[in-house]
Design a protein around this motif. Sequence first.
Motif, PDB file in Angstrom:
ATOM      1  N   UNK A  65      12.583  -9.888  18.579  1.00 39.24           N
ATOM      2  CA  UNK A  65      12.520  -9.962  20.042  1.00 39.24           C
ATOM      3  C   UNK A  65      11.934 -11.291  20.495  1.00 39.24           C
ATOM      4  N   UNK A  66      10.883 -11.739  19.831  1.00 39.25           N
ATOM      5  CA  UNK A  66      10.201 -12.967  20.235  1.00 39.25           C
ATOM      6  C   UNK A  66      10.819 -14.216  19.627  1.00 39.25           C
ATOM      7  N   UNK A  67      11.847 -14.014  18.807  1.00 38.48           N
ATOM      8  CA  UNK A  67      12.567 -15.132  18.176  1.00 38.48           C
ATOM      9  C   UNK A  67      11.632 -16.060  17.421  1.00 38.48           C
ATOM     10  N   UNK A  68      10.715 -15.474  16.664  1.00 39.74           N
ATOM     11  CA  UNK A  68       9.790 -16.271  15.855  1.00 39.74           C
ATOM     12  C   UNK A  68      10.579 -17.044  14.803  1.00 39.74           C
ATOM     13  N   UNK A  69      10.244 -18.271  14.646  1.00 39.99           N
ATOM     14  CA  UNK A  69      10.928 -19.118  13.667  1.00 39.99           C
ATOM     15  C   UNK A  69      10.385 -18.828  12.269  1.00 39.99           C
ATOM     16  N   UNK A  70      11.227 -18.994  11.257  1.00 40.17           N
ATOM     17  CA  UNK A  70      10.749 -18.805   9.888  1.00 40.17           C
ATOM     18  C   UNK A  70       9.567 -19.732   9.609  1.00 40.17           C
ATOM     19  N   UNK A  71       8.597 -19.229   8.906  1.00 41.49           N
ATOM     20  CA  UNK A  71       7.429 -20.034   8.564  1.00 41.49           C
ATOM     21  C   UNK A  71       6.338 -20.033   9.602  1.00 41.49           C
ATOM     22  N   UNK A  72       6.479 -19.237  10.670  1.00 49.01           N
ATOM     23  CA  UNK A  72       5.431 -19.205  11.692  1.00 49.01           C
ATOM     24  C   UNK A  72       4.527 -17.990  11.559  1.00 49.01           C
ATOM     25  N   UNK A  73       5.039 -16.898  11.050  1.00 51.20           N
ATOM     26  CA  UNK A  73       4.284 -15.645  11.035  1.00 51.20           C
ATOM     27  C   UNK A  73       3.108 -15.696  10.069  1.00 51.20           C
ATOM     28  N   UNK A  74       3.335 -16.141   8.839  1.00 53.05           N
ATOM     29  CA  UNK A  74       2.255 -16.122   7.864  1.00 53.05           C
ATOM     30  C   UNK A  74       1.126 -17.081   8.190  1.00 53.05           C
ATOM     31  N   UNK A  75       1.393 -18.276   8.706  1.00 52.81           N
ATOM     32  CA  UNK A  75       0.267 -19.111   9.146  1.00 52.81           C
ATOM     33  C   UNK A  75      -0.545 -18.454  10.265  1.00 52.81           C
ATOM     34  N   UNK A  76       0.108 -17.753  11.166  1.00 50.54           N
ATOM     35  CA  UNK A  76      -0.606 -17.057  12.238  1.00 50.54           C
ATOM     36  C   UNK A  76      -1.473 -15.948  11.653  1.00 50.54           C
ATOM     37  N   UNK A  77      -0.903 -15.162  10.737  1.00 41.17           N
ATOM     38  CA  UNK A  77      -1.680 -14.103  10.099  1.00 41.17           C
ATOM     39  C   UNK A  77      -2.874 -14.675   9.342  1.00 41.17           C
ATOM     40  N   UNK A  78      -2.678 -15.802   8.686  1.00 41.81           N
ATOM     41  CA  UNK A  78      -3.772 -16.437   7.957  1.00 41.81           C
ATOM     42  C   UNK A  78      -4.888 -16.870   8.907  1.00 41.81           C
ATOM     43  N   UNK A  79      -4.513 -17.449  10.054  1.00 44.35           N
ATOM     44  CA  UNK A  79      -5.523 -17.855  11.038  1.00 44.35           C
ATOM     45  C   UNK A  79      -6.264 -16.649  11.614  1.00 44.35           C
ATOM     46  N   UNK A  80      -5.539 -15.573  11.887  1.00 45.16           N
ATOM     47  CA  UNK A  80      -6.180 -14.361  12.395  1.00 45.16           C
ATOM     48  C   UNK A  80      -7.162 -13.785  11.373  1.00 45.16           C
ATOM     49  N   UNK A  81      -6.772 -13.841  10.101  1.00 40.67           N
ATOM     50  CA  UNK A  81      -7.654 -13.339   9.046  1.00 40.67           C
ATOM     51  C   UNK A  81      -8.889 -14.230   8.906  1.00 40.67           C
ATOM     52  N   UNK A  82      -8.716 -15.540   8.965  1.00 38.32           N
ATOM     53  CA  UNK A  82      -9.845 -16.463   8.880  1.00 38.32           C
ATOM     54  C   UNK A  82     -10.807 -16.291  10.052  1.00 38.32           C
ATOM     55  N   UNK A  83     -10.268 -15.936  11.210  1.00 31.80           N
ATOM     56  CA  UNK A  83     -11.100 -15.712  12.397  1.00 31.80           C
ATOM     57  C   UNK A  83     -11.819 -14.367  12.340  1.00 31.80           C
ATOM     58  N   UNK A  84     -11.423 -13.506  11.396  1.00 29.78           N
ATOM     59  CA  UNK A  84     -12.057 -12.194  11.277  1.00 29.78           C
ATOM     60  C   UNK A  84     -11.441 -11.144  12.181  1.00 29.78           C
ATOM     61  N   UNK A  85     -10.276 -11.416  12.743  1.00 25.59           N
ATOM     62  CA  UNK A  85      -9.634 -10.479  13.668  1.00 25.59           C
ATOM     63  C   UNK A  85      -8.764  -9.460  12.944  1.00 25.59           C
ATOM     64  N   UNK A  86      -8.326  -9.800  11.729  1.00 27.04           N
ATOM     65  CA  UNK A  86      -7.574  -8.863  10.889  1.00 27.04           C
ATOM     66  C   UNK A  86      -8.075  -9.005   9.459  1.00 27.04           C
ATOM     67  N   UNK A  87      -7.813  -7.988   8.650  1.00 25.48           N
ATOM     68  CA  UNK A  87      -8.059  -8.081   7.215  1.00 25.48           C
ATOM     69  C   UNK A  87      -6.746  -7.806   6.511  1.00 25.48           C
ATOM     70  N   UNK A  88      -6.556  -8.453   5.385  1.00 22.27           N
ATOM     71  CA  UNK A  88      -5.329  -8.266   4.628  1.00 22.27           C
ATOM     72  C   UNK A  88      -5.637  -7.922   3.191  1.00 22.27           C
ATOM     73  N   UNK A  89      -4.784  -7.119   2.622  1.00 21.46           N
ATOM     74  CA  UNK A  89      -4.914  -6.807   1.195  1.00 21.46           C
ATOM     75  C   UNK A  89      -3.528  -6.537   0.638  1.00 21.46           C
ATOM     76  N   UNK A  90      -3.363  -6.811  -0.638  1.00 19.77           N
ATOM     77  CA  UNK A  90      -2.091  -6.550  -1.289  1.00 19.77           C
ATOM     78  C   UNK A  90      -1.962  -5.068  -1.536  1.00 19.77           C
ATOM     79  N   UNK A  91      -0.778  -4.542  -1.303  1.00 23.77           N
ATOM     80  CA  UNK A  91      -0.555  -3.114  -1.506  1.00 23.77           C
ATOM     81  C   UNK A  91      -0.746  -2.768  -2.977  1.00 23.77           C
ATOM     82  N   UNK A  92      -1.326  -1.613  -3.238  1.00 27.58           N
ATOM     83  CA  UNK A  92      -1.508  -1.188  -4.624  1.00 27.58           C
ATOM     84  C   UNK A  92      -0.212  -0.609  -5.192  1.00 27.58           C
TER      85      UNK A  92
END
Length: 82
Positions: free
Chosen positions: A8-35
Motif C-alpha cells: 500500500x505504501x509502495x515501500x522501495x526494496x531495501x528500505x524496510x530493514x534499515x527502518x526496523x534496525x533504527x527502531x530496534x536501536x532506539x528501543x521502540x521494538x525488539x527483534x529475535x530470530x524465530x526458533x
Amino acid sequence: MGLPHLRRDRARPGTVYPILERLEQAGWITGQWEPGTPQARPARRLYTITPGGRQMYAEAQARSPRRGALTHPAWLGSAGSP
C-alpha cells in the motif's frame, strides 16, 4: 508492518530493514530470530513493539494531521529519532 502495508505504501526494496534496525536501536521494538526454522525456507526475524515504542507511536499518532500517516516510513525521521 506486514506485506499489505508495504504494498500500500509502495515501500522501495531495501528500505524496510534499515527502518526496523533504527527502531530496534532506539528501543521502540525488539527483534529475535524465530526458533526452529524449517529447512525449506530462511529464518524469519520477529519484531515486537516495546512499551516505549507504544508510547512513541501514541504520541506520534496524536500529532498526526491525517489518518494513516504513521504507516508510512517517512514519519520515522521526525523528532530526531531513531
